[in-house]
Design an enzyme around this catalytic site. Structure first.
Site, PDB file in Angstrom:
ATOM      1  N   HIS A 134      10.189 -23.612   9.033  1.00 36.74           N
ATOM      2  CA  HIS A 134       9.103 -24.276   9.763  1.00 36.74           C
ATOM      3  C   HIS A 134       7.751 -24.142   9.071  1.00 36.74           C
ATOM      4  CE1 HIS A 134      11.043 -24.642  14.029  1.00 36.74           C
ATOM      5  NE2 HIS A 134      11.914 -24.902  13.067  1.00 36.74           N
ATOM      6  N   ASN A 135       7.492 -22.994   8.466  1.00 41.81           N
ATOM      7  CA  ASN A 135       6.150 -22.710   7.953  1.00 41.81           C
ATOM      8  C   ASN A 135       6.057 -22.795   6.435  1.00 41.81           C
ATOM      9  OD1 ASN A 135       6.749 -20.345  10.327  1.00 41.81           O
ATOM     10  ND2 ASN A 135       5.151 -21.859  10.711  1.00 41.81           N
ATOM     11  N   CYS A 159       3.261  -3.180   4.021  1.00 39.76           N
ATOM     12  CA  CYS A 159       2.344  -2.088   4.397  1.00 39.76           C
ATOM     13  C   CYS A 159       2.958  -1.409   5.620  1.00 39.76           C
ATOM     14  CB  CYS A 159       0.917  -2.586   4.625  1.00 39.76           C
ATOM     15  SG  CYS A 159       0.649  -3.640   6.064  1.00 39.76           S
ATOM     16  N   GLY A 160       2.189  -0.648   6.366  1.00 35.92           N
ATOM     17  CA  GLY A 160       2.773   0.077   7.501  1.00 35.92           C
ATOM     18  C   GLY A 160       3.344  -0.871   8.536  1.00 35.92           C
ATOM     19  N   THR A 161       2.578  -1.896   8.873  1.00 36.80           N
ATOM     20  CA  THR A 161       3.011  -2.866   9.886  1.00 36.80           C
ATOM     21  C   THR A 161       3.313  -4.242   9.299  1.00 36.80           C
ATOM     22  OG1 THR A 161       0.730  -3.547  10.226  1.00 36.80           O
ATOM     23  CG2 THR A 161       1.567  -1.786  11.670  1.00 36.80           C
ATOM     24  N   GLY A 166      -1.802  -5.915   8.091  1.00 38.18           N
ATOM     25  CA  GLY A 166      -3.022  -5.858   7.272  1.00 38.18           C
ATOM     26  C   GLY A 166      -2.851  -6.577   5.946  1.00 38.18           C
ATOM     27  N   ARG A 206       2.256 -30.274   9.797  1.00 35.10           N
ATOM     28  CA  ARG A 206       1.522 -29.119  10.327  1.00 35.10           C
ATOM     29  C   ARG A 206       0.998 -28.216   9.206  1.00 35.10           C
ATOM     30  NH1 ARG A 206       6.156 -28.872  14.944  1.00 35.10           N
ATOM     31  NH2 ARG A 206       5.240 -30.521  16.211  1.00 35.10           N
ATOM     32  N   ASP A 211       0.868  -1.185   0.000  1.00 34.39           N
ATOM     33  CA  ASP A 211       0.000   0.000   0.000  1.00 34.39           C
ATOM     34  C   ASP A 211       0.904   1.233   0.000  1.00 34.39           C
ATOM     35  OD1 ASP A 211       0.940   0.233   2.581  1.00 34.39           O
ATOM     36  OD2 ASP A 211      -1.037   0.262   3.539  1.00 34.39           O
ATOM     37  N   HIS A 212       0.301   2.408   0.225  1.00 33.61           N
ATOM     38  CA  HIS A 212       1.067   3.659   0.209  1.00 33.61           C
ATOM     39  C   HIS A 212       2.162   3.668   1.278  1.00 33.61           C
ATOM     40  CE1 HIS A 212      -2.247   3.925   3.003  1.00 33.61           C
ATOM     41  NE2 HIS A 212      -1.595   4.870   3.665  1.00 33.61           N
ATOM     42  N   ARG A 217       8.074 -33.021  10.643  1.00 37.60           N
ATOM     43  CA  ARG A 217       6.897 -32.650  11.442  1.00 37.60           C
ATOM     44  C   ARG A 217       6.299 -31.320  10.985  1.00 37.60           C
ATOM     45  NH1 ARG A 217      11.374 -31.164  14.247  1.00 37.60           N
ATOM     46  NH2 ARG A 217      11.375 -29.215  15.408  1.00 37.60           N
ATOM     47  N   HIS A 218       7.140 -30.477  10.377  1.00 38.98           N
ATOM     48  CA  HIS A 218       6.629 -29.181   9.896  1.00 38.98           C
ATOM     49  C   HIS A 218       5.729 -29.368   8.676  1.00 38.98           C
ATOM     50  CE1 HIS A 218       9.372 -27.489  12.743  1.00 38.98           C
ATOM     51  NE2 HIS A 218      10.401 -28.075  12.166  1.00 38.98           N
ATOM     52  N   ARG A 249       6.796   0.862   8.586  1.00 39.28           N
ATOM     53  CA  ARG A 249       6.822   1.833   9.684  1.00 39.28           C
ATOM     54  C   ARG A 249       7.497   1.250  10.922  1.00 39.28           C
ATOM     55  NH1 ARG A 249       0.602   3.921   8.674  1.00 39.28           N
ATOM     56  NH2 ARG A 249       1.108   5.338   6.949  1.00 39.28           N
TER      57      ARG A 249
HETATM   58  C1  RB5 Z   1      -2.133   2.490   6.611  1.00 41.90           C
HETATM   59  O1  RB5 Z   1      -2.259   3.663   7.329  1.00 41.90           O
HETATM   60  C2  RB5 Z   1      -1.882   1.320   7.545  1.00 41.90           C
HETATM   61  O2  RB5 Z   1      -3.007   1.074   8.321  1.00 41.90           O
HETATM   62  C3  RB5 Z   1      -1.481   0.086   6.753  1.00 41.90           C
HETATM   63  O3  RB5 Z   1      -0.356   0.363   6.001  1.00 41.90           O
HETATM   64  C4  RB5 Z   1      -1.127  -1.156   7.556  1.00 41.90           C
HETATM   65  O4  RB5 Z   1      -0.213  -0.861   8.560  1.00 41.90           O
HETATM   66  C5  RB5 Z   1      -2.262  -1.979   8.021  1.00 41.90           C
HETATM   67  O5  RB5 Z   1      -2.072  -3.058   8.598  1.00 41.90           O
END
Ligand code: RB5
Length: 158
Positions: free
Chosen positions: A109-110, A76-78, A81, A147, A19-20, A143-144, A120
């Site tokens: 493992h996954n 994305c930011g985190t 999402g 699963r 995303d942005h 085992r992985h 961010r």
């Molecule tokens: C965008 O502001 C933010 O919510 C998105 O990038 C992300 O971190 C969502 O999980």
């Protein structure tokens, strides 16, 4: 003498989406992947203008699940999402990764096939190092495997 490619550094097709909030990191990582010799399918977004992350996670997920790409990269930011969205696509195992250790374990493992970063939360260099480790690591099976097969079975009966 020209540097020899190691067996592990085989060329992959990698779908990349963000995303942005992840756009600038995605741009850096796409360049990095190309420098490593990989082929990149860029699923967008194409600027820092605000967009919604689900569609980009889904686009990357489809590229991987349908076999157009061997691996996916989402930012994305985190990382959260877009990973949730990518994981809605059957066959996708998207993992949010914060460092080299989590990147290696996501593969070992996954058998994660999509790596997700939070632009961010971590720096570009950490993301590059983690991405390289992710691509070099191999699924351990055993085992992985049992699963992740349990997860695939759940998808079949959804
Ligand atoms: C965008 O502001 C933010 O919510 C998105 O990038 C992300 O971190 C969502 O999980």
């Amino acid at each position: 003498m020209l540097p020899q490619k190691s067996e592990k550094s085989n060329i992959l097709k990698i779908a990349a989406g963000s995303d942005h909030a992840g756009y600038l990191m995605k741009t850096q990582l796409v360049e990095f992947l190309k420098e490593l010799g990989h082929e990149v399918i860029d699923c967008g977004t194409d600027s820092t203008e605000s967009v919604d992350y689900p569609i980009y996670g889904q686009k990357v997920g489809h590229q991987v699940a349908e076999g157009f790409a061997e691996m996916g990269l989402c930012v994305c930011g985190t990382g959260i999402g877009i990973s949730i969205a990518a994981n809605k696509v059957k066959g996708v195992r998207a993992a949010v990764v914060h460092d080299c250790s989590s990147a290696i374990l996501a593969r070992e493992h996954n058998n994660a096939n999509v790596i997700c970063f939070g632009a961010r939360l971590i720096g570009d260099q950490t993301a590059k190092d983690s991405l390289k480790e992710f691509l070099d690591a191999e699924f351990l099976g055993g085992r992985h495997l049992r699963r992740i097969e349990e997860i695939s079975e759940m998808e079949r009966y959804e």
